[in-house]
Scaffold this active site. Structure first.
Site, short mmCIF file in Angstrom:
data_model
loop_
_atom_site.label_atom_id
_atom_site.label_comp_id
_atom_site.label_asym_id
_atom_site.label_seq_id
_atom_site.Cartn_x
_atom_site.Cartn_y
_atom_site.Cartn_z
CG ASP A 268 0.55 -7.63 7.77
OD1 ASP A 268 -0.26 -6.89 8.51
OD2 ASP A 268 1.45 -7.16 7.35
CG MET B 103 -1.95 -1.25 1.32
SD MET B 103 -3.49 -0.80 2.09
CE MET B 103 -2.64 -0.48 3.80
N GLY C 119 10.97 -2.83 5.44
CA GLY C 119 9.97 -4.05 5.76
C GLY C 119 9.77 -4.37 4.19
CG HIS C 120 6.73 -1.88 2.14
ND1 HIS C 120 6.55 -0.86 3.03
CD2 HIS C 120 5.53 -2.55 2.40
CE1 HIS C 120 5.53 -0.63 3.55
NE2 HIS C 120 4.71 -1.59 2.86
CB SER D 115 2.73 2.44 6.38
OG SER D 115 3.57 1.67 5.39
NE ARG D 116 -3.09 1.54 9.85
CZ ARG D 116 -3.31 0.73 8.78
NH1 ARG D 116 -2.49 -0.32 8.90
NH2 ARG D 116 -4.18 0.91 8.25
CG HIS E 109 8.35 0.17 6.13
ND1 HIS E 109 8.43 -0.86 6.01
CD2 HIS E 109 7.00 0.34 6.26
CE1 HIS E 109 7.39 -1.80 6.20
NE2 HIS E 109 6.45 -0.79 6.35
CB ALA F 135 3.72 4.64 3.08
CB VAL G 134 12.34 -5.49 8.13
CG1 VAL G 134 13.68 -4.35 8.54
CG2 VAL G 134 12.66 -6.47 7.34
P1 AMP Z 1 1.21 -3.00 3.69
O1 AMP Z 1 2.05 -1.79 2.79
O2 AMP Z 1 1.32 -2.63 4.91
O3 AMP Z 1 0.04 -3.73 2.90
O4 AMP Z 1 2.44 -4.21 3.54
C1 AMP Z 1 2.85 -4.78 2.42
C2 AMP Z 1 3.55 -5.83 2.59
O5 AMP Z 1 4.67 -5.69 3.49
C3 AMP Z 1 2.62 -6.93 3.40
O6 AMP Z 1 3.00 -8.39 2.80
C4 AMP Z 1 3.47 -6.82 4.86
O7 AMP Z 1 3.17 -7.81 5.70
C5 AMP Z 1 4.85 -6.43 4.38
N1 AMP Z 1 5.38 -5.78 5.69
C6 AMP Z 1 4.78 -4.65 6.35
N2 AMP Z 1 5.79 -4.40 7.31
C7 AMP Z 1 6.74 -5.55 7.27
C8 AMP Z 1 7.93 -5.44 8.44
N3 AMP Z 1 8.24 -5.00 9.14
N4 AMP Z 1 8.62 -6.67 7.67
C9 AMP Z 1 8.36 -7.42 6.73
N5 AMP Z 1 7.35 -7.27 5.97
C10 AMP Z 1 6.50 -6.16 6.29
#
Ligand code: AMP
Length: 290
Positions: free
Chosen positions: A150, A30, A36-37, A186-187, A34, A32, A176
């Site tokens: 998640d 989604m 993790g993404h 992102s939050r 970081h 933003a 991460v």
């Molecule tokens: P989102 O943009 O929040 O929908 O996340 C997109 C993907 O990034 C999802 O598969 C999340 O599980 C993954 N994600 C978000 N935060 C992290 C993190 N800290 N470490 C690893 N994967 C992450």
């Protein structure tokens, strides 16, 4: 890197990659972005070519009282980060492109999404599975990469992939974290100064559980007590749930003899955060991954 806004063009590229037997990887996000993404993107680049990153703030997975409007958006910064990594395509459709007025379909995985995140966020997982199936149909990935942060979401997506005979392999990537343990999200950008420090309570609570397990504790009730004690001791943190659940059913687990997750969700000020630890039996020992 090519940025694509229309479904028709994305589908064309996906079909072309299929015809050439290329291993297309998809990282749904989604935005933003970081680290993790980006860790998911790096894994995808390592295993696939071409790599598509989708960036879509999916309105269907936000509840009416949630943060859809204020969800952080910075397409240009995200685009630059993905370009630098060597991503092939950024798929960034508009909400109207994904959900025209005539749109009527939803995908529901029964049962697995009723508790935990599903209970606290009614309709959330239905929105997630609907958009993920739609993305899979558009992008036709051979591999799709998701973060273990998640955990319940991945379990539900895997179920959907099995039940609907989807061709994409679902790859789970580790969580991460910031140096102090806070899981990247992102939050996190919503957190005010004092709240940023309080937010580490989720990690510290998981770590307390890990230490209890490492000290030989095997009773989920006592492990959870150690975990909750840390979260409850942090002013400004309101625990939503902390549970040890079976990694397959996501129902409460009474034993660590099967893989399980310690899942935790809490409100820090106005921000809702989630985290988890993966608990796996290894012979007589039990490993805990944060
Ligand atoms: P989102 O943009 O929040 O929908 O996340 C997109 C993907 O990034 C999802 O598969 C999340 O599980 C993954 N994600 C978000 N935060 C992290 C993190 N800290 N470490 C690893 N994967 C992450």
């Amino acid at each position: 890197m090519e940025t694509i806004h229309t479904i028709a063009w994305m589908q064309q590229i996906a079909l072309d990659a299929r015809a050439k037997e290329r291993v297309l990887g998809l990282v749904p996000t989604m935005g933003a972005l970081h680290e993790g993404h980006l860790s998911l993107v790096r894994e995808a680049l390592w295993r696939c070519s071409p790599v598509v990153v989708s960036l879509f703030v999916n309105p269907k997975q936000f509840g009416p009282s949630e943060d859809l409007q204020k969800y952080p958006r910075n397409l240009e910064v995200d685009r630059a980060a993905l370009e630098k990594l060597g991503v092939d395509y950024l798929f960034a459709p508009s909400a109207d492109e994904m959900y025209p007025k005539s749109f009527r379909t939803a995908v529901t995985v029964e049962g697995l999404g009723d508790r935990l995140e599903g209970r606290s966020r009614p309709g959330h997982f239905r929105g997630v599975t609907t958009v993920v199936l739609k993305l899979f149909e558009i992008v036709q990935p051979r591999l799709a990469f998701f973060g273990r942060k998640d955990a319940q979401q991945i379990r539900i997506i895997r179920q959907m992939a099995t039940d609907l005979n989807l061709d994409a392999e679902i790859v789970t990537c580790p969580i991460v974290r910031e140096p102090d343990g806070l899981a990247l999200s992102s939050r996190n950008s919503y957190l005010k100064d004092g709240e940023r420090q309080s937010a580490t309570a989720l990690y510290r609570a998981l770590d307390a559980a890990r230490r209890a397990i490492q000290a030989g504790e095997r009773d989920p009730i006592r492990i959870l007590a150690a975990c909750r004690q840390v979260a409850d001791a942090e002013p400004g943190v309101v625990l939503d749930y902390a549970e040890i659940v079976d990694a397959d059913s996501f129902e409460p687990s009474m034993t660590l003899r099967r893989p399980c997750y310690l899942v935790i969700a809490a409100r820090v000020g106005g921000t809702r955060l989630i985290d988890n630890a993966l608990i796996e039996p290894e012979g007589d020992a039990v490993s805990v991954s944060l």
